[in-house]
Design a protein around this motif. Structure first.
Motif: not given
Lengths: 679, 296
Positions: A380-391, A428-434
C-alpha cells in the motif's frame, strides 16, 4: 505561425507581474554573479515577450514526430573500472559540431566529479547547501583530464592551456574553459581525443560507490552545451543543480571484473569475458548523457514492455520490488508514450540500488533510471511505483524534451511530478501514494501540502542556484509546479492540458525549449486565461485563497409599510412571516490568481444548489431565498483549485461544528494503546 | 460458593467496569485531537468531519499542515495524559483484583476501597515493571542496531530479519515482565505483600506452574492481538467519509465491542492467575486438575 499560437496583448497587464518577472531575473542574476562561470552561463532570464509559435494540432499524434536528434556532441568512450579503489581510467573521442550561429574560439568542459574533490568546491563548501540528498561527499571523488587533442586544429595538447577556473572561483574545477587554436566555424565539426582518470566518491548526489556497488554517472569529461546565440550554458556544479547537454550518439566500452553485472544507457552491442574481466559495449543514439551501474550482486529481471526491452537490476531479496517496478512500467510506459509521443529507444534499464547506496536512487539518465525503496515496503505504500514512474517520466521531460535543468528546474521536475501524479492516479485512484488501514492518500494531495508551504516564498521559475535550499526547490519546482498544472487541468480541462503538454512534448522532442514554449502550448490548447494563470503562477508567485466570509440565514418576512398600487393605498404590517427563508453568502478571493469556482449551497431539507463565480473580482455576494433554511456553503466543493492556500476556510455552516468521526477514531486508538500498554 | 453462571456474570460486570475506565481515559487522551479537528474548521463542513476521511486525504493533509504548530502541543498533552492515566489505571485494576479475590458479593465501592488501599503497592509493581520493560526495550534496540550492522551480506533481508528477531526477543522479554508483574499484582493484593515479596513469591509460583501460566497467557494474548487488529479493520471498513450519521456510530460500536472483549480477556486472565498462584495446591495436585474448565 498560427493565429492561435500568437501571444495576444495582455488585457489587464498587472504591474506586479512585471515587477516579479524582473525580480526573478534579478535573483537569477544574483545567483549567476556568485557563480564562477557566469561568463559561460548567463543568468536566468525571463522568457520576456518573444513570440513563440505554438506547436499546432499536427502534434496531437506521433505522425509528425522527429525520428532522430541532430547529433551535436557524440562520444566514443572506453573505460576500465577498478572496483577496489573505485578508480576509472578512460579514453575517448568527442565529435562536436558548432551548432550555434557564431564561431567558437573556446570550448567548455564539465568535470562534475570534481564537485567532490575537497571541502572547498562549490558543491561542498557550504555546510548548509548540501545537494538533494542533504549530504556532503563522505569520500572524495575527482576527475583529471590527462590529454585533450583536436587533430583538425593542430594536434597540440589543448588541456595545457585550459583555464580550470573560468569564473574566477579558484577552488572549484567542475567547469573548465579550453581555448582553441582557431575558432570553429558555425556548422563545422571537430573531433576531440582525450584521456582521463577519475575516482568515484562514496555514493553522493546519485553517483559513486557503496562497497562493490557502483553507479557511475557524470563520470567523463563532458562538453557544455553551446546555445544558438553562441553562449555556453555550462556551469560549476551547484548543490541544487542538475544537467544540460547536447544530443548525440554514444558508443561506450565498459571494462569491469568478470563477476560484475552491468546496466547502462542504451543497448548492449557486445559482451564477453576475457582475462577475468567483463568487456561490455553499449550504444545509445539520440541521447545527451550516459550513465552505467556495475555490481557483483545484481539480480536481473527482464521483460519486453510496449516493444521496449526492459531490464530491472536489483539487489538480492528485492524480487517483490522488481515485480512492482515492472508492474509500474507496464502501466506507465504505454501511458506516457500515448500522451507525449512514443518512447523512441529500444531499451530501458532500471537500477534499484542497495540500501547502502540509497542516495543513488531516484535519478534519471537517458534510457537508464534508478529507483529505490526497502525490500519490506508494504504494497500500500507506493514508493517504488512513485519513484519509478517519476524517473520514467523524465525520459520525456528532460530526456527527450531537453530543457536546461539548471536554468529552469521546474520545466523538467514540475512537469514530471504532475505526470507522475496523473499516471499513478490513473492506476491507483485516490490511493496513489498510500493505502493503509482504510486511509487512502493521493500523491496529488501530498504534493499540494509542499506546494502550499512554499507557495508564498519565491517564484517557481528560478534557476536551481536561485533557491535558498533544496527544500524550497522541491516545494516550488516540483510540488508547486505540479499543483499549478493540476489546478489548470481541473479548472480549464484535463483534456486541454494533456493536449497542450502532448503537443509541447512532441513538437520539442530532441530540442531544448524554454518556458515560452510551454506557455505557448498551454495558450493554444487551454486558452488565454489558463496561459495567463500559468505565467502568473510560475513567474509572479501567483497565489489564491478563496474564503467563505459570511453565511447569514433568516426567516423571510413580508415587507411592511404603506404601498401605493393599482388597488389604491395598502398598509401592511411589518414582520409578517412568509414561511420562507432568505440567506446571504459572502465569498472573498485573496491573492493574484483569478480562477473560476463554484459555490455549493445546502439547505436543511437536503437541497443543494451550485452557483458559478468567475473570480474576476475580489469578492461576491450570493443572495438566496427558499422554503428551507441554508445550512452550509462551500466554495469550490470539488477542489478544483488545488492552489487554494487554505481549503478549510472555504466552508461555513450554520450551527456548531461536529467531530464524531475524529472522536471515534482517536478514542479507539487511545483505548487500544491503553489496553495494550496497561499496567 | 458462586456458580459458573454467577462467575461469568461477575466477570462480565468487571469487564464492563474496566472497559468503562478505559473508555473514559481514552476520551481524555483523545480530547486534544478532537479539539484540534474542531478548531481546524474542517468540521464546519455540512457533513461534519466526514471530509477529513475522504479518499485521497486532501482535506486531512491540509488540516494537518495548517495545524502543525498545534500538533506538537496536542502530542505532548496526549503523551502526558497517557502517562498519567496509565499509572492511574492501577487503581481500577486493583479494584478488579479485589473483586476477583473475594468470592462474596460486596459491591463496587467495597472493591474500590480495597483497591485504593492496595494502590501504593500496585503502583510500585507497575513502576517496577515499566522500568524493566524500558531497560529491555533499550537493550533490544541497541542489540538490533549493533548486530544488524554486523551482517555483511548483499541480501538486506538477512540483516533486517536479524534485527526483527532481536526486537521480537525483546518484545517477548517485555511480555514476560508483564506476566510476572501481573502475578505479583495478584499475590500482592491477595496476600497483602509488598512489591518485592510479591514478585519473589510470584516468581516461585511461576516456576512451579510455568506451563499453565504460559498457556493461560498466550491464548489470551493471541486473541487480544487478533481483537485489536479486528477493531482496526472493522472501523476501517466503515466508510465514514460518507455523510450518514450512522456510519461513525457503527464504527464506534464495532471498535468498542472489540475493546470490551479485550477487557474481558484481561479480567479472565487475572481470575486465572488467582487460581494458578493459589498458595496451597487444590486437591488433585495441579491447577489444571483443580479447575479444568475455569480458563476462559
Amino acid at each position: 505561425m498560427s493565429a492561435a499560437g500568437q501571444r495576444r496583448p495582455r488585457r489587464d497587464p498587472a504591474p506586479c507581474r512585471a515587477a516579479w518577472r524582473v525580480g526573478a531575473a534579478l535573483l537569477g542574476l544574483a545567483a549567476a554573479a556568485t557563480s564562477p562561470a557566469s561568463r559561460a552561463d548567463s543568468p536566468n532570464r525571463s522568457p520576456a515577450a518573444t513570440a513563440i509559435q505554438a506547436p499546432g494540432p499536427r502534434y496531437d499524434d506521433d505522425a509528425s514526430l522527429r525520428e532522430h536528434a541532430a547529433a551535436v556532441a557524440s562520444y566514443d568512450l572506453a573505460v576500465r573500472l577498478d572496483p577496489v579503489v573505485h578508480d576509472l581510467r578512460g579514453a575517448g573521442t568527442i565529435r562536436w559540431t558548432n551548432a550555434s550561429d557564431l564561431p567558437a574560439g573556446e570550448i567548455f568542459v564539465q568535470l562534475y566529479l570534481n564537485a567532490f574533490k575537497n571541502d572547498r568546491t562549490l558543491f561542498q563548501r557550504s555546510p548548509f547547501a548540501r545537494g538533494r540528498s542533504g549530504r556532503h561527499a563522505a569520500e572524495w571523488g575527482w576527475i583529471d583530464v590527462t590529454r585533450l587533442v583536436a587533430p583538425a586544429l593542430g594536434g597540440a595538447d589543448l588541456w595545457r592551456g585550459a583555464d580550470l577556473h573560468p569564473g574566477g572561483d579558484l577552488e572549484d574545477e567542475t567547469l573548465v574553459r579550453v581555448p582553441l587554436p582557431r575558432p570553429v566555424a558555425p556548422g563545422e565539426a571537430i573531433t576531440l581525443e582525450f584521456e582521463w582518470t577519475a575516482r568515484l566518491p562514496r555514493v553522493v548526489e546519485r553517483t559513486g560507490h557503496a562497497g562493490s556497488f557502483h553507479l557511475v554517472a557524470q563520470w567523463f569529461p563532458k562538453l557544455a552545451r553551446r546555445e544558438p546565440d553562441g553562449r555556453w550554458s555550462g556551469a560549476p556544479f551547484h548543490p541544487h543543480a542538475e544537467f544540460h547537454a547536447d544530443f548525440g550518439d554514444y558508443d561506450v566500452a565498459l571494462d569491469v571484473p568478470a563477476q560484475f553485472r552491468v546496466g547502462a544507457t542504451g543497448s548492449p552491442v557486445d559482451e564477453r569475458v576475457e582475462g577475468g574481466r567483463r568487456l561490455a559495449r553499449y550504444s545509445a543514439r539520440d541521447v545527451h548523457d550516459f550513465a552505467w551501474a556495475a555490481w557483483d550482486s545484481f539480480v536481473e529481471r527482464a521483460e519486453s514492455i510496449d516493444g521496449v526491452a526492459v531490464r530491472v537490476l536489483h539487489p538480492p531479496g528485492h524480487h517483490a520490488n522488481a515485480e512492482r517496478t515492472l508492474a509500474a512500467l507496464r502501466h506507465a510506459l504505454p501511458w506516457l508514450s500515448h500522451r507525449f509521443g512514443r518512447y523512441p529507444y529500444p531499451a530501458l534499464t532500471v537500477v534499484h540500488p542497495p540500501a547502502a547506496a540509497a542516495d543513488a536512487g531516484g535519478m534519471e539518465y537517458p534510457t537508464l533510471v534508478t529507483t529505490g525503496g526497502p525490500w519490506w515496503l508494504p504494497a500500500g505504500a507506493r514508493w517504488v511505483e512513485a519513484v519509478t514512474v517519476h524517473e520514467l517520466a523524465h525520459q520525456w521531460f528532460q530526456g527527450l524534451v531537453a530543457t536546461d535543468e539548471r536554468r529552469w528546474p521546474f520545466l523538467d521536475e514540475g512537469l514530471t511530478t504532475w505526470v507522475e501524479q496523473r499516471a499513478l492516479g490513473d492506476r491507483f485512484g485516490e490511493a496513489s501514494l498510500l493505502e493503509l488501514g482504510g486511509l487512502a492518500v493521493s500523491d496529488t494531495a501530498a504534493r499540494r501540502v509542499f506546494a502550499i508551504r512554499h507557495g508564498l516564498t519565491d517564484p517557481i521559475a528560478l534557476p536551481a542556484s536561485g533557491f535558498v535550499d533544496f527544500a524550497s526547490l522541491g516545494g516550488l519546482a516540483y510540488a508547486r509546479t505540479a499543483t499549478v498544472l493540476e489546478t489548470l487541468a481541473r479548472v480549464y480541462g484535463e483534456r486541454e492540458l494533456f493536449r497542450a503538454l502532448g503537443r509541447y512534448a512532441r513538437r520539442h522532442r530532441f530540442e531544448h525549449p524554454d518556458p515560452r514554449h510551454l506557455v505557448a502550448a498551454v495558450r493554444e490548447s487551454a486558452g488565454d486565461a489558463a496561459a495567463e494563470a500559468l505565467e502568473a503562477a510560475l513567474f509572479d508567485r501567483g497565489w489564491v485563497d478563496y474564503q467563505l466570509a459570511r453565511l447569514d440565514v433568516a426567516p423571510e418576512v413580508a415587507p411592511g409599510g404603506t404601498f401605493d398600487g393599482a388597488e389604491g393605498r395598502v398598509v401592511r404590517e411589518r414582520g409578517q412571516p412568509t414561511n420562507r427563508w432568505v440567506g446571504r453568502v459572502v465569498v472573498r478571493r485573496l491573492g493574484t490568481l483569478r480562477l473560476p469556482v463554484e459555490i455549493e449551497l445546502r439547505t436543511a431539507d437536503g437541497g443543494r444548489e451550485r452557483r458559478a463565480w468567475d473570480g474576476a473580482t475580489t469578492s461576491t455576494v450570493l443572495e438566496w431565498t427558499g422554503s428551507s433554511p441554508l445550512v452550509s456553503a462551500h466554495v469550490d466543493p470539488d477542489h478544483r483549485v488545488l492552489l487554494d492556500q487554505d481549503l478549510v476556510n472555504n466552508l461555513r455552516r450554520a450551527g456548531p461544528a461536529s467531530t464524531p468521526r475524529v472522536r471515534e477514531r482517536a478514542t479507539l486508538v487511545a483505548a487500544l494503546l491503553l489496553a495494550l500498554l496497561e499496567p | 460458593m458462586m456458580t459458573s453462571l454467577q462467575s461469568l456474570r461477575r466477570l462480565a460486570w468487571l469487564a464492563t467496569g474496566l472497559w468503562s475506565w478505559r473508555l473514559a481515559a481514552a476520551l481524555i487522551v483523545a480530547a486534544p485531537w478532537v479539539d484540534l479537528a474542531r478548531a481546524s474548521g474542517a468540521a464546519a463542513h455540512a457533513d461534519g468531519d466526514a471530509a477529513l476521511f475522504s479518499s485521497g486525504g486532501l482535506v486531512l493533509l491540509d488540516v494537518l499542515h495548517r495545524a502543525e504548530p498545534g500538533l506538537r502541543a496536542a502530542a505532548w498533552t496526549t503523551a502526558a495524559a497517557f502517562a498519567l492515566l496509565s499509572l492511574a489505571g492501577a487503581l481500577p485494576l486493583a479494584a478488579v483484583l479485589a473483586a476477583l479475590a473475594t468470592r462474596s458479593r460486596r459491591g463496587a465501592f467495597a472493591w474500590l476501597a480495597e483497591g485504593t488501599a492496595a494502590f501504593p503497592r500496585q503502583i510500585a509493581i507497575t513502576a517496577g515493571a515499566g522500568v524493566g520493560r524500558a531497560l529491555l526495550a533499550l537493550a533490544a534496540a541497541w542489540a538490533a542496531v549493533t548486530v544488524g550492522a554486523s551482517f555483511a551480506t548483499p541480501d538486506e533481508r538477512h540483516a533486517d530479519l536479524g534485527r526483527v528477531a532481536i526486537l521480537a526477543l525483546g518484545f517477548a522479554g517485555g511480555a514476560g515482565v508483564g506476566v510476572v508483574a501481573d502475578c505479583a499484582r495478584v499475590v500482592s493484593l491477595r496476600d497483602g505483600l509488598g512489591p518485592v515479596a510479591a514478585t519473589r513469591r510470584s516468581l516461585g509460583a511461576l516456576r512451579a506452574g510455568a506451563w499453565w501460566v504460559v498457556r493461560a497467557w498466550s491464548w489470551r494474548a493471541g486473541v487480544t492481538a487478533a481483537l485489536s487488529v479486528a477493531a482496526l479493520v472493522a472501523v476501517a471498513r466503515v466508510d465514514v467519509s460518507r455523510p450518514e450519521p450512522w456510519r461513525p456510530a457503527a464504527a464506534w460500536l464495532a471498535g468498542q465491542l472489540c475493546l470490551w472483549a479485550i477487557a474481558a480477556l484481561r479480567v479472565s486472565w487475572f481470575a486465572r492467575l488467582f487460581e494458578l498462584t493459589a498458595p496451597e495446591p487444590p486437591a488433585g495436585g495441579s491447577p489444571q486438575a483443580a479447575s479444568p474448565a475455569a480458563d476462559w
